[in-house]
Write a protein that holds these residues in place. Structure first.
Motif, PDB file in Angstrom:
ATOM      1  N   SER A 297      91.405  65.599  10.686  1.00 47.01           N
ATOM      2  CA  SER A 297      91.869  64.881   9.499  1.00 47.01           C
ATOM      3  C   SER A 297      93.366  65.052   9.305  1.00 47.01           C
ATOM      4  O   SER A 297      94.041  64.145   8.805  1.00 47.01           O
ATOM      5  N   LEU A 298      93.905  66.189   9.718  1.00 45.44           N
ATOM      6  CA  LEU A 298      95.345  66.390   9.590  1.00 45.44           C
ATOM      7  C   LEU A 298      96.116  65.535  10.589  1.00 45.44           C
ATOM      8  O   LEU A 298      97.226  65.061  10.291  1.00 45.44           O
ATOM      9  N   ILE A 299      95.565  65.348  11.798  1.00 47.81           N
ATOM     10  CA  ILE A 299      96.191  64.424  12.754  1.00 47.81           C
ATOM     11  C   ILE A 299      96.228  63.022  12.152  1.00 47.81           C
ATOM     12  O   ILE A 299      97.248  62.327  12.201  1.00 47.81           O
ATOM     13  N   TYR A 300      95.101  62.623  11.552  1.00 50.67           N
ATOM     14  CA  TYR A 300      95.052  61.302  10.908  1.00 50.67           C
ATOM     15  C   TYR A 300      96.080  61.224   9.777  1.00 50.67           C
ATOM     16  O   TYR A 300      96.753  60.199   9.602  1.00 50.67           O
ATOM     17  N   CYS A 302      98.908  62.850   9.569  1.00 58.00           N
ATOM     18  CA  CYS A 302     100.233  62.707  10.185  1.00 58.00           C
ATOM     19  C   CYS A 302     100.517  61.248  10.510  1.00 58.00           C
ATOM     20  O   CYS A 302     101.614  60.735  10.244  1.00 58.00           O
ATOM     21  N   ARG A 303      99.522  60.584  11.067  1.00 59.55           N
ATOM     22  CA  ARG A 303      99.685  59.167  11.421  1.00 59.55           C
ATOM     23  C   ARG A 303      99.810  58.326  10.163  1.00 59.55           C
ATOM     24  O   ARG A 303     100.673  57.446  10.071  1.00 59.55           O
ATOM     25  N   GLU A 304      98.980  58.609   9.179  1.00 59.14           N
ATOM     26  CA  GLU A 304      98.956  57.836   7.938  1.00 59.14           C
ATOM     27  C   GLU A 304     100.266  57.956   7.166  1.00 59.14           C
ATOM     28  O   GLU A 304     100.730  56.996   6.541  1.00 59.14           O
ATOM     29  N   LEU A 305     100.887  59.127   7.236  1.00 58.56           N
ATOM     30  CA  LEU A 305     102.129  59.365   6.490  1.00 58.56           C
ATOM     31  C   LEU A 305     103.373  59.069   7.313  1.00 58.56           C
ATOM     32  O   LEU A 305     104.491  59.383   6.901  1.00 58.56           O
ATOM     33  N   GLY A 306     103.188  58.475   8.492  1.00 57.31           N
ATOM     34  CA  GLY A 306     104.319  58.029   9.292  1.00 57.31           C
ATOM     35  C   GLY A 306     105.046  59.122  10.039  1.00 57.31           C
ATOM     36  O   GLY A 306     106.206  58.941  10.441  1.00 57.31           O
ATOM     37  N   LEU A 307     104.395  60.264  10.266  1.00 57.07           N
ATOM     38  CA  LEU A 307     105.047  61.375  10.963  1.00 57.07           C
ATOM     39  C   LEU A 307     104.841  61.334  12.466  1.00 57.07           C
ATOM     40  O   LEU A 307     105.502  62.070  13.205  1.00 57.07           O
ATOM     41  N   THR A 308     103.922  60.516  12.936  1.00 54.02           N
ATOM     42  CA  THR A 308     103.666  60.418  14.366  1.00 54.02           C
ATOM     43  C   THR A 308     103.192  59.002  14.684  1.00 54.02           C
ATOM     44  O   THR A 308     102.780  58.252  13.787  1.00 54.02           O
ATOM     45  N   SER A 309     103.234  58.642  15.950  1.00 55.19           N
ATOM     46  CA  SER A 309     102.826  57.307  16.364  1.00 55.19           C
ATOM     47  C   SER A 309     101.331  57.265  16.643  1.00 55.19           C
ATOM     48  O   SER A 309     100.674  58.299  16.788  1.00 55.19           O
ATOM     49  N   GLU A 310     100.803  56.061  16.767  1.00 48.83           N
ATOM     50  CA  GLU A 310      99.394  55.889  17.106  1.00 48.83           C
ATOM     51  C   GLU A 310      99.107  56.503  18.478  1.00 48.83           C
ATOM     52  O   GLU A 310      98.080  57.168  18.664  1.00 48.83           O
ATOM     53  N   ALA A 311     100.010  56.299  19.425  1.00 48.86           N
ATOM     54  CA  ALA A 311      99.812  56.824  20.775  1.00 48.86           C
ATOM     55  C   ALA A 311      99.819  58.354  20.777  1.00 48.86           C
ATOM     56  O   ALA A 311      99.001  59.002  21.432  1.00 48.86           O
ATOM     57  N   ALA A 313      99.082  60.315  18.225  1.00 50.97           N
ATOM     58  CA  ALA A 313      97.862  60.758  17.547  1.00 50.97           C
ATOM     59  C   ALA A 313      96.667  60.666  18.485  1.00 50.97           C
ATOM     60  O   ALA A 313      95.826  61.569  18.528  1.00 50.97           O
ATOM     61  N   SER A 314      96.605  59.592  19.284  1.00 48.77           N
ATOM     62  CA  SER A 314      95.502  59.412  20.233  1.00 48.77           C
ATOM     63  C   SER A 314      95.489  60.538  21.264  1.00 48.77           C
ATOM     64  O   SER A 314      94.424  61.085  21.591  1.00 48.77           O
ATOM     65  N   ARG A 315      96.651  60.909  21.765  1.00 49.78           N
ATOM     66  CA  ARG A 315      96.722  62.010  22.735  1.00 49.78           C
ATOM     67  C   ARG A 315      96.310  63.326  22.068  1.00 49.78           C
ATOM     68  O   ARG A 315      95.645  64.172  22.690  1.00 49.78           O
ATOM     69  N   ALA A 316      96.687  63.510  20.816  1.00 50.00           N
ATOM     70  CA  ALA A 316      96.311  64.736  20.103  1.00 50.00           C
ATOM     71  C   ALA A 316      94.793  64.819  19.917  1.00 50.00           C
ATOM     72  O   ALA A 316      94.205  65.901  20.050  1.00 50.00           O
ATOM     73  N   TYR A 317      94.153  63.689  19.626  1.00 46.16           N
ATOM     74  CA  TYR A 317      92.693  63.673  19.494  1.00 46.16           C
ATOM     75  C   TYR A 317      92.040  64.092  20.820  1.00 46.16           C
ATOM     76  O   TYR A 317      91.043  64.829  20.831  1.00 46.16           O
ATOM     77  N   GLN A 318      92.603  63.624  21.937  1.00 46.70           N
ATOM     78  CA  GLN A 318      92.048  63.971  23.248  1.00 46.70           C
ATOM     79  C   GLN A 318      92.197  65.468  23.525  1.00 46.70           C
ATOM     80  O   GLN A 318      91.253  66.122  24.020  1.00 46.70           O
ATOM     81  N   ARG A 319      93.348  66.028  23.212  1.00 47.08           N
ATOM     82  CA  ARG A 319      93.554  67.459  23.419  1.00 47.08           C
ATOM     83  C   ARG A 319      92.640  68.273  22.496  1.00 47.08           C
ATOM     84  O   ARG A 319      92.099  69.310  22.882  1.00 47.08           O
ATOM     85  N   LEU A 320      92.462  67.764  21.284  1.00 46.35           N
ATOM     86  CA  LEU A 320      91.597  68.448  20.326  1.00 46.35           C
ATOM     87  C   LEU A 320      90.156  68.480  20.819  1.00 46.35           C
ATOM     88  O   LEU A 320      89.458  69.499  20.677  1.00 46.35           O
ATOM     89  N   ALA A 321      89.697  67.384  21.401  1.00 47.48           N
ATOM     90  CA  ALA A 321      88.324  67.330  21.923  1.00 47.48           C
ATOM     91  C   ALA A 321      88.109  68.383  23.005  1.00 47.48           C
ATOM     92  O   ALA A 321      87.032  68.995  23.092  1.00 47.48           O
ATOM     93  N   ALA A 322      89.128  68.630  23.825  1.00 45.50           N
ATOM     94  CA  ALA A 322      89.010  69.630  24.889  1.00 45.50           C
ATOM     95  C   ALA A 322      88.956  71.046  24.329  1.00 45.50           C
ATOM     96  O   ALA A 322      88.486  71.977  24.994  1.00 45.50           O
ATOM     97  N   LEU A 323      89.417  71.232  23.078  1.00 46.89           N
ATOM     98  CA  LEU A 323      89.435  72.555  22.458  1.00 46.89           C
ATOM     99  C   LEU A 323      88.300  72.759  21.467  1.00 46.89           C
ATOM    100  O   LEU A 323      88.244  73.787  20.778  1.00 46.89           O
ATOM    101  N   SER A 324      87.381  71.794  21.384  1.00 47.43           N
ATOM    102  CA  SER A 324      86.414  71.756  20.283  1.00 47.43           C
ATOM    103  C   SER A 324      85.473  72.954  20.224  1.00 47.43           C
ATOM    104  O   SER A 324      84.845  73.185  19.193  1.00 47.43           O
TER     105      SER A 324
END
Length: 390
Positions: A297-300, A302-311, A313-324
């Motif tokens: 939700s914090l990655i989302y 960051c994206r929602e508040l304009g602190l990071t790009s969609e791309a 954020a997408s890479r961060a979700y992938q890295r997060l899944a590997a650490l789940s």
């Protein structure tokens, strides 16, 4: 919670001490519908079990005819209720789909919704029985018709503004919301978390209802058993209670409740200065624990508040899944967080037990339920010794 004067409770009789003829005289059709919904059975299934036609069961439920007295014990046995359950005269919680906010409405069958609504009605009936003995926290929820602290005062209709204003009214300050479930209970909202052993509400996602004299939130277990998802679900349902007087079941209401939850748990003006300008999962994991929200939700955010790009954020979700499954990123079980588990009803019962000697059996008699059902809804263990045959 304060003790109130012990009311005079009409004696409905202990289980099985009322004759089927007496129940027939005071038969209440909606109780049959409620019992059938709670049992998760169709009219045809009930009819087959008691040896009548489905049309006959339909007539029993509409009140155009009544089951013969000799059928009532069999009907009670099939639906797993005392025969007194069918008696008129007790307060009854009545809900329909428009009065409850179900997430993923389209994927929830009507039978599942009916069963969950029956469960919610029983929660209110139990609450009502306890509230005659114990003064529960006042309802402090602006916009709720039964509100006792802000009667007739509404919150803004826009989700973020509503979340900001409710935080102000509840004096939550600028930091994380500590013990969200306990906060909601302290402001008069009834929350319950059905156990996996109770199928009445287990097949639907968390849902809320403002259609009863007290606002009600059912927090069904999430598959990951993750306290952060649990807290977001509670905040989401709180959003429904303050934003939506009736349920339309559409995606717009769900989106608004999500926006409310995000703004309530992580207000932009407080969380934005703490979020990293470059994606940093370790930093987000620290924020996750501090604010009681998931890293995802914090990655989302960051994206929602304009602190990071969609791309990014997408890479961060992938890295997060590997650490789940790694410490710091794996789900945190709800059981480890007492402040996120409902206690209002169980503590009200304990107070009534200490002050007036209230027992599970007395509540069961008053509600015309089986004692086991009362224990399930209160989360009270059966303390009788167990006979084990070897």
């Amino acid at each position: 919670m304060k003790r109130t004067e012990q009311p005079t409770i009409p004696n409905l009789g202990l289980v099985n001490d009322v004759s089927p003829r007496a129940v027939w005289d005071a038969f209440h059709p909606p109780r049959l519908t409620q019992a059938r919904h709670l049992a998760g059975m169709t009219k045809k299934e009930v009819a087959t079990r008691i040896g009548v036609s489905p049309a006959a069961v339909g007539q029993y439920e509409t009140g155009s005819s009544k089951p013969r007295p000799e059928l009532l014990p069999r009907l009670a046995d099939v639906l797993e209720v005392p025969v007194e359950f069918f008696l008129a005269g007790r307060p009854m919680g009545k809900l329909d789909t428009s009065m409850a906010h179900f997430r993923a409405l389209r994927s929830t069958s009507s039978a599942q919704r009916d069963r969950a609504l029956g469960f919610a009605a029983q929660v209110w009936e139990l609450t009502h029985a306890l509230e005659k003995r114990i003064q529960l926290p006042w309802v402090d929820l602006p916009g709720f018709a039964g509100g006792e602290v802000h009667p007739g005062v509404d919150l803004p209709a826009e989700p973020v503004a509503a979340a900001r204003e409710l935080r102000r009214r509840w004096s939550l300050g600028k930091g994380p919301v500590r013990h969200l479930v306990r906060q909601m209970e302290a402001h008069g909202i009834v929350l319950v978390a059905p156990s996996d052993a109770d199928p009445s509400a287990a097949k639907v996602d968390a849902f809320a209802s403002a259609g009863l004299p007290r606002p009600l939130v059912i927090l069904t277990a999430n598959r990951a058993d993750d306290v952060y998802r649990h807290r977001f679900s509670a905040a989401h349902e709180l959003g429904h209670l303050v934003l939506h007087s009736a349920s339309t079941g559409d995606a717009a209401q769900e989106h608004e409740a999500n926006a409310f939850a995000a703004a309530f748990l992580t207000p932009a003006e407080y969380i934005k200065p703490l979020l990293p300008s470059r994606m940093n999962l370790a930093h987000l994991a620290d924020l996750s624990r501090a604010w009681g929200v998931s890293v995802k939700s914090l990655i989302y955010r960051c994206r929602e508040l304009g602190l990071t790009s969609e791309a990014s954020a997408s890479r961060a979700y992938q890295r997060l899944a590997a650490l789940s499954r790694q410490p710091g990123f794996a789900p945190e079980p709800v059981a480890g967080f007492p402040g996120e588990q409902p206690v209002m009803l169980s503590q009200a019962f304990e107070l009534a037990r200490r002050e007036s000697g209230l027992t599970v059996q007395e509540l069961a008699r008053e509600l015309a339920w089986k004692p086991e059902r009362v224990r399930v809804l209160l989360g009270v263990a059966d303390t009788r010794p167990v006979l084990r045959l070897v």
